[in-house]
Enzyme design. Structure first.
Site, short mmCIF file in Angstrom:
data_model
loop_
_atom_site.label_atom_id
_atom_site.label_comp_id
_atom_site.label_asym_id
_atom_site.label_seq_id
_atom_site.Cartn_x
_atom_site.Cartn_y
_atom_site.Cartn_z
N ARG A 110 -18.42 -1.92 1.79
CA ARG A 110 -18.61 -3.24 1.18
C ARG A 110 -20.08 -3.62 1.08
O ARG A 110 -20.50 -4.24 0.12
CB ARG A 110 -17.88 -4.29 2.02
CG ARG A 110 -18.22 -5.71 1.63
CD ARG A 110 -17.43 -6.74 2.45
NE ARG A 110 -17.83 -8.09 2.07
CZ ARG A 110 -18.77 -8.80 2.70
NH1 ARG A 110 -19.40 -8.30 3.73
NH2 ARG A 110 -19.08 -10.03 2.28
N HIS A 164 -14.47 -0.99 1.88
CA HIS A 164 -14.47 -1.80 3.10
C HIS A 164 -14.17 -0.98 4.35
O HIS A 164 -13.36 -1.36 5.20
CB HIS A 164 -13.50 -2.98 2.98
CG HIS A 164 -13.93 -4.00 1.96
ND1 HIS A 164 -14.10 -3.67 0.63
CD2 HIS A 164 -14.23 -5.31 2.07
CE1 HIS A 164 -14.49 -4.74 -0.04
NE2 HIS A 164 -14.59 -5.75 0.79
N PHE A 211 -6.09 -0.53 5.24
CA PHE A 211 -4.73 -0.56 4.66
C PHE A 211 -4.48 0.67 3.78
O PHE A 211 -3.38 1.20 3.74
CB PHE A 211 -4.54 -1.83 3.84
CG PHE A 211 -5.08 -3.06 4.52
CD1 PHE A 211 -4.61 -3.45 5.78
CD2 PHE A 211 -6.08 -3.83 3.94
CE1 PHE A 211 -5.11 -4.57 6.41
CE2 PHE A 211 -6.59 -4.95 4.57
CZ PHE A 211 -6.11 -5.33 5.81
N GLU A 214 0.81 -1.22 0.00
CA GLU A 214 0.00 0.00 0.00
C GLU A 214 0.84 1.27 0.00
O GLU A 214 0.44 2.30 -0.55
CB GLU A 214 -0.95 0.00 1.22
CG GLU A 214 -1.98 -1.11 1.21
CD GLU A 214 -1.43 -2.46 1.64
OE1 GLU A 214 -0.30 -2.50 2.18
OE2 GLU A 214 -2.10 -3.48 1.44
#
Lengths: 300, 308
Positions: B163, B105, B79, B54
């Site tokens: 999500r 998410h 992340f 990332e």
């Protein structure tokens, strides 16, 4: 190797070394004026930066720092900002005397490079380990640009200068993997391997082991040079420009504090500015070296 | 049709390219989940998958942006903002690059993946950064509009995508500008200021409260930074009582931003509903109920603070 943007003199190796000497002079002057900063890593990088800018390696336009056709230079080891600022003054992007405002309120020259301040600073750096990723993104974009423009398109190149202590940052290895995977042969990373970091010798603090073997294992064309030899650096850059299919790493063995006897390979000169007295001694040494370099140029 | 806000990601990028907007995406091995994979199928050269890295994702995106591209980054919110926060700070924001951080998410509605994958601090992390704008879309249409706004407005953005499938709040023709908050239901007794999936829950809570004779106004605080001060202050002045709702930590999130504004410009009692702990595994609906973030949990809390 050639500069296609704007008229620039073609310098001999000795003449490039003289420019590097002048940059070291500026580095000492600006750090003494600032009263803080990073002489060691700036001095170790001076010949590398000088060869890039004044050895006909980096393609840039002295009349326009933002020329879209220019190559890019990313100073990953941003604490060597004085070396970059000295080069920008030498190019003529900024007045040399303004360098003495380094690190002062209102100055265009922050302690670490800020891209909003002075022309020729491509991106803000100084937080170690981030530059190679940025350089890889640029190199990928330039490859795509060239592919879109057709077979004869000029592919811009990207040069990144990292420290050796800096390679302890894990992000570098993400970037190395990525650049090799993408075959970014228009990317060249130079490692200023001076074996010193703030807490001591890199080999004592957390050794990098065999750096060249690591770069090779990551799929990079890897060259090893004396980082204070303009001719070796030039040859390596020429090799990098001719190498297809993989990025090139130039592992440049250097001496931290190079050019000032009492700063050489001395840990305490990573982040301390010289006093007036120390600066005077340093400048005297550099003047002596300049005289010798100038004499050698004349003979040649 | 109700869809997840993440579904807007790849779909809107495809539309933008079709319309001539030069966007790219960089993802970190989650292209299938974030839906940038759909964008990659349509425009392979415009999506760069860096693998599970990332920090490099943000750096590569920054390099592409320096070369003139408008670049969206993916990954999961934990992340895509947490692992690479300092890269976003020192490279994207300090250099004021055209990088749009849009991981999916976020929040507890990630569901079964559990606490380590449910990002509850991303709004806080992003809104403190100079140059960064923070958008938390309530539904699919709002997510499309947020991505479109970010793509066509220079500089860094954070877009919080989720999500889980969320109910429709807006129609397909929804559009927004910067500093956007929207009164989605008028009321007189209390202002429920919500963002993301909580806008739909707050609307349902307002229905429940109406049964008890409580008139709740619902404000979608889609733009957490900059705030739509006028809309928020007007609603607070009208009802005199604010309850904020977010599937995010109560520390530093949308509720904090609203409380800061009200504290400085129009002090009224504020109650912040959100998370104070890590999440856990469960289905999104179960988790919302478990943590008091569903309609009945919100209504219960509002009755408490109103003493009704």
């Amino acid at each position: 190797m050639s500069n296609t943007l704007g008229a620039q003199p073609v310098r001999t190796d000795g003449e490039v070394a003289l420019v590097a000497n002048r940059m070291r002079h500026d580095i000492i002057r600006m750090l003494a004026a600032a009263g803080s900063g990073h002489p060691g890593g700036s001095l170790s990088a001076a010949d590398i930066v000088a060869t890039l800018f004044f050895g006909s390696v980096l393609n840039y336009n002295p009349a326009d720092a933002a020329d879209p056709a220019r190559d890019r230079f990313i100073l990953c080891k941003g604490h060597a900002a004085p070396a970059l600022y000295a080069a920008l003054a030498e190019v003529g992007y900024v007045p040399r005397e303004e360098l003495l405002t380094l690190r002062k309120l209102g100055s265009r020259f922050q302690g670490h490079p800020d891209c909003h301040c002075a022309p020729g600073i491509e991106v803000s750096t100084g937080s170690l380990g981030q530059g190679l990723s940025i350089a890889a993104g640029l190199a990928l974009a330039f490859k795509q640009d060239a592919a879109r423009e057709g077979a004869d398109a000029h592919e811009k190149r990207v040069y990144a200068l990292t420290g050796d202590g800096e390679l302890q940052e894990g992000q570098n290895w993400e970037a190395l993997m990525f650049a090799a995977h993408r075959g970014l042969d228009n990317l060249t990373a130079v490692v200023d391997l001076n074996n010193l970091q703030i807490d001591g010798h890199v080999t004592d603090v957390c050794s990098l082991g065999d750096v060249c073997a690591k770069f090779r294992a990551f799929g990079w064309n890897t060259l090893e040079v004396d980082g204070h030899s303009v001719s070796e650096l030039r040859a390596a850059f020429a090799d990098a420009q001719g190498h297809k299919g993989a990025p090139t790493a130039i592992v440049a063995h250097t001496v931290k504090g190079k050019g000032v006897s009492f700063m050489e390979d001395a840990c305490n000169w990573h982040g301390n500015a010289p006093s007036e007295e120390q600066a005077a001694q340093a400048l005297a040494e550099l003047d002596e070296a300049a005289a010798a370099l100038a004499a050698a140029c004349k003979e040649a | 049709m109700a869809k997840a806000t993440r579904a807007a990601f790849g779909a809107t990028l495809i539309k933008l390219v079709e319309e001539g907007v030069d966007v790219m995406a960089v993802d970190a091995d989650l292209a299938g989940s974030t839906t940038t994979g759909k964008f990659a199928e349509a425009y392979p050269d415009r999506m760069v998958d860096v693998g599970i890295a990332e920090q490099n994702m943000i750096g590569v995106a920054s390099g592409l942006a320096l070369a003139g591209r408008t670049v969206f980054t993916g990954s999961f919110a934990v992340f895509g903002t947490g692992r690479c926060w300092e890269q976003i700070r020192n490279t994207v924001c300090d250099s004021n690059l055209n990088v749009k951080v849009a991981p999916t998410h976020s929040g507890i509605t990630v569901g079964p993946d559990g606490a380590t994958h449910q990002m509850l601090e991303d709004i806080a992390l992003m809104r403190v950064l100079p140059n960064m704008r923070v958008l938390v879309p309530a539904d699919y249409a709002a997510a499309c509009a947020a991505i479109r706004l970010a793509a066509t407005t220079p500089g860094p953005f954070y877009i919080r995508l989720g999500r889980a499938v969320v109910p429709e709040v807006y129609g397909d023709d929804f559009a927004c500008d910067l500093a956007f908050a929207n009164v989605v239901r008028e009321g007189a007794d209390v202002s429920l200021m919500a963002c993301g999936v909580e806008v739909a829950e707050a609307l349902k809570a307002a229905d429940l409260l109406a049964q008890d004779g409580i008139s709740a106004e619902v404000v979608d605080v889609m733009s957490v930074k900059p705030l739509d001060e006028e809309t928020i202050l007007a609603s607070a002045a009208k009802t005199g009582r604010v309850v904020t709702v977010e599937e995010h930590s109560v520390y530093g999130g949308m509720g904090s931003a609203v409380a800061e504004l009200l504290g400085e410009k129009h002090p009224v009692p504020v109650t912040r509903i959100g998370m104070t702990t890590f999440g856990t595994s469960g289905e999104p609906d179960e988790l919302l109920a478990h943590f008091g973030l569903d309609a009945s949990g919100i209504a219960r809390r509002v009755r408490e603070v109103l003493g009704r």
